[in-house]
Design a protein around this motif. Structure first.
Motif, mmCIF file in Angstrom:
data_model
loop_
_atom_site.group_PDB
_atom_site.id
_atom_site.type_symbol
_atom_site.label_atom_id
_atom_site.label_comp_id
_atom_site.label_asym_id
_atom_site.label_seq_id
_atom_site.Cartn_x
_atom_site.Cartn_y
_atom_site.Cartn_z
ATOM 1 N N GLN A 71 -4.998 6.044 -2.700
ATOM 2 C CA GLN A 71 -3.522 5.227 -2.759
ATOM 3 C C GLN A 71 -3.607 3.911 -3.823
ATOM 4 O O GLN A 71 -4.678 3.838 -4.375
ATOM 5 C CB GLN A 71 -3.492 4.771 -1.149
ATOM 6 N N VAL A 95 -1.484 -1.209 8.511
ATOM 7 C CA VAL A 95 -2.155 -0.361 7.794
ATOM 8 C C VAL A 95 -1.769 0.921 7.991
ATOM 9 O O VAL A 95 -1.980 1.272 9.444
ATOM 10 C CB VAL A 95 -3.679 -0.442 7.650
ATOM 11 N N GLY A 120 5.930 2.283 -0.791
ATOM 12 C CA GLY A 120 4.823 1.679 0.008
ATOM 13 C C GLY A 120 5.308 0.993 1.080
ATOM 14 O O GLY A 120 6.415 0.807 1.569
ATOM 15 N N ILE A 172 -2.573 -0.163 -4.476
ATOM 16 C CA ILE A 172 -2.153 -1.244 -3.859
ATOM 17 C C ILE A 172 -1.610 -2.251 -4.846
ATOM 18 O O ILE A 172 -2.145 -2.067 -6.238
ATOM 19 C CB ILE A 172 -3.414 -2.083 -3.298
ATOM 20 N N LEU A 197 -9.799 0.097 1.161
ATOM 21 C CA LEU A 197 -8.760 -0.959 0.822
ATOM 22 C C LEU A 197 -9.063 -2.538 1.108
ATOM 23 O O LEU A 197 -9.039 -3.113 -0.051
ATOM 24 C CB LEU A 197 -7.724 -0.828 2.092
ATOM 25 N N LEU A 214 0.785 -1.212 -0.212
ATOM 26 C CA LEU A 214 0.063 -0.102 0.070
ATOM 27 C C LEU A 214 1.020 1.223 -0.258
ATOM 28 O O LEU A 214 1.616 1.158 0.766
ATOM 29 C CB LEU A 214 -0.879 -0.012 1.446
ATOM 30 N N VAL A 241 -7.002 2.656 -4.525
ATOM 31 C CA VAL A 241 -8.027 2.234 -3.645
ATOM 32 C C VAL A 241 -8.990 3.624 -3.507
ATOM 33 O O VAL A 241 -8.887 4.623 -3.226
ATOM 34 C CB VAL A 241 -7.153 2.455 -2.010
#
Length: 311
Positions: free
Chosen positions: A260, A233, A277, A262, A211, A156, A207
């Motif tokens: 964001q 997280v 990340g 992923i 998430l 992330l 995202v």
């Protein structure tokens, strides 16, 4: 099954071109004879659904551009232009402020407006806005949401939950730092992070809806299970003022609108991926979405994120 998912499932039968990726991704990738594949995406904003009626028109323009550029970021693409569809609802002052905000956003991201269409809506209707963004990547360089592999790490790019708090602020439900309100109204697509992660990733997405729901979509599209560690997280310093216990973290991972990225990254590329990340989970053989924290398994919340519903 949601109305949106039912419609998409029906559309898959006619979206046969390989560029459509089976409608399992947020963008189409069209091979180009010029040496760089084209990435195309289209997102819409509807007043009262994706933005509040009282949101500043210039901020709405920024958001319309940013959410589409975020889909390009999730494919590691460089934006090259946009086309806009605009609903006129008899509010010329609003239109003027929107266009001024759009000009600022286009200049900020260095993206040209190439064309589009306008349509008159009945006065008083919720305004409907659409934008198509076009980007380009090296051939084969746009990670497919269906490409995650067992053993991949879930990476992330940054904190989640800020926009959810910002939305509550915009609704007048709470007060808080102005930066959280900006996180909701003026999202920032992670274009640089997308270009850095794309060569490392088997799969990638932004995202937009939360998430949990977006990581679950990668897992489902790839035929895998994914486990997310809530304690891993990241939350921003501003969001932590509203709590960082399990309830606060569950709110953050289901809120959506953070934009964001992923990525599913193989273990041997972890060090490179962590330059852009943090590892928050892992993909494994099996099915479903699973949550853990320092105490062990965590029950899934009733709502995993934002889902489009009619009515």
């Amino acid at each position: 099954m949601s109305d949106e998912q039912r419609l998409i499932d029906s559309l898959r039968a006619i979206a046969r071109h390989p560029a459509a990726r089976g409608l399992a991704d947020d963008a189409a990738v069209l091979p180009s004879p010029l040496g760089r594949d084209l990435v195309l995406t289209h997102d819409m904003l509807v007043e009262g659904v994706h933005y509040l009626a009282g949101d500043p028109p210039g901020d709405v323009a920024w958001k319309l551009l940013a959410v589409n550029l975020s889909d390009l970021a999730a494919k590691g693409a460089e934006p090259i232009g946009v086309l806009m569809g605009y609903g006129l609802t008899g509010r010329p002052g609003w239109d003027d402020e929107f266009i001024a905000g759009l000009a600022r956003a286009l200049d900020h991201f260095g993206v040209p407006l190439l064309g589009g269409d306008t349509v008159a809506q009945p006065h008083g209707d919720a305004r409907v806005l659409g934008l198509t963004a076009i980007g380009q990547v090296a051939p084969g360089g746009a990670p497919d949401r269906r490409g995650a592999q067992a053993g991949d790490l879930l990476v992330l790019t940054g904190p989640v939950g800020d926009a959810g708090i910002g939305l509550a602020m915009a609704r007048g439900e709470i007060t808080g730092p102005r930066r959280l309100l900006k996180a909701y109204r003026l999202p920032m697509p992670r274009l640089a992070e997308g270009r850095a992660l794309a060569p490392l990733a088997h799969a990638m997405a932004d995202v937009s809806d939360g998430l949990l729901i977006d990581a679950g979509r990668i897992a489902a599209a790839s035929g895998l299970a994914v486990t997310i560690d809530l304690d891993a997280v990241p939350l921003s310093d501003e969001a932590r003022r509203f709590g960082e216990d399990r309830a606060a973290r569950l709110a953050a991972v289901t809120a959506g609108d953070d934009y964001q990225l992923i990525a599913a990254v193989p273990l041997d590329r972890r060090a490179a991926a962590e330059r852009n990340g943090v590892v928050v989970g892992r993909f494994e053989s099996g099915t479903g979405l699973h949550l853990v924290d320092r105490t062990g398994p965590v029950p899934l919340p009733a709502t995993l994120g934002y889902e489009h519903r009619a009515g």
